[in-house]
Motif scaffolding. Sequence first.
Motif, PDB file in Angstrom:
ATOM      1  N   ALA A 134     -32.176-108.880 -41.473  1.00 10.15           N
ATOM      2  CA  ALA A 134     -32.553-109.984 -40.582  1.00 10.15           C
ATOM      3  C   ALA A 134     -32.681-109.491 -39.145  1.00 10.15           C
ATOM      4  CB  ALA A 134     -31.525-111.102 -40.670  1.00 10.15           C
ATOM      5  N   PHE A 135     -31.772-108.647 -38.703  1.00 12.52           N
ATOM      6  CA  PHE A 135     -31.829-108.096 -37.351  1.00 12.52           C
ATOM      7  C   PHE A 135     -33.088-107.255 -37.173  1.00 12.52           C
ATOM      8  CE2 PHE A 135     -30.696-104.870 -34.162  1.00 12.52           C
ATOM      9  CZ  PHE A 135     -30.394-105.702 -33.093  1.00 12.52           C
ATOM     10  N   GLY A 136     -33.431-106.452 -38.164  1.00 10.23           N
ATOM     11  CA  GLY A 136     -34.647-105.643 -38.092  1.00 10.23           C
ATOM     12  C   GLY A 136     -35.910-106.485 -38.011  1.00 10.23           C
ATOM     13  N   ILE A 137     -35.953-107.550 -38.795  1.00 13.57           N
ATOM     14  CA  ILE A 137     -37.120-108.443 -38.759  1.00 13.57           C
ATOM     15  C   ILE A 137     -37.227-109.120 -37.400  1.00 13.57           C
ATOM     16  CG2 ILE A 137     -38.044-110.600 -39.695  1.00 13.57           C
ATOM     17  CD1 ILE A 137     -36.926-109.683 -42.429  1.00 13.57           C
ATOM     18  N   LEU A 138     -36.111-109.584 -36.862  1.00 11.05           N
ATOM     19  CA  LEU A 138     -36.138-110.221 -35.544  1.00 11.05           C
ATOM     20  C   LEU A 138     -36.534-109.239 -34.449  1.00 11.05           C
ATOM     21  CD1 LEU A 138     -33.016-112.534 -35.797  1.00 11.05           C
ATOM     22  CD2 LEU A 138     -35.412-113.217 -35.750  1.00 11.05           C
ATOM     23  N   MET A 139     -36.088-107.991 -34.527  1.00  7.99           N
ATOM     24  CA  MET A 139     -36.486-106.991 -33.543  1.00  7.99           C
ATOM     25  C   MET A 139     -37.981-106.682 -33.644  1.00  7.99           C
ATOM     26  SD  MET A 139     -34.073-106.143 -31.511  1.00  7.99           S
ATOM     27  CE  MET A 139     -33.522-107.830 -31.493  1.00  7.99           C
ATOM     28  N   ALA A 140     -38.519-106.653 -34.866  1.00  4.25           N
ATOM     29  CA  ALA A 140     -39.954-106.436 -35.043  1.00  4.25           C
ATOM     30  C   ALA A 140     -40.746-107.595 -34.434  1.00  4.25           C
ATOM     31  CB  ALA A 140     -40.282-106.275 -36.522  1.00  4.25           C
TER      32      ALA A 140
END
Length: 60
Positions: A39-45
């Motif tokens: 989830a953190f990776g998707i939000l950073m993207a």
Amino acid sequence: MLVAALLLGPSAFQIGQDSPLVGDGGELPLPSVAFGLIAFGILMALLAITFAFRSIGKRH
């Protein structure tokens, strides 16, 4: 799930619980930390995509 049971009635709720696709609810396919990291990776993207378009309004 309580709302679904109230809206659909107890028979529909029981059918859903007896489905072979429903597990016991205690196991996850990944460790819980992995869900947070994904989830953190998707939000950073999404943040990077938004940041890339920050000066579009100034050009027009």
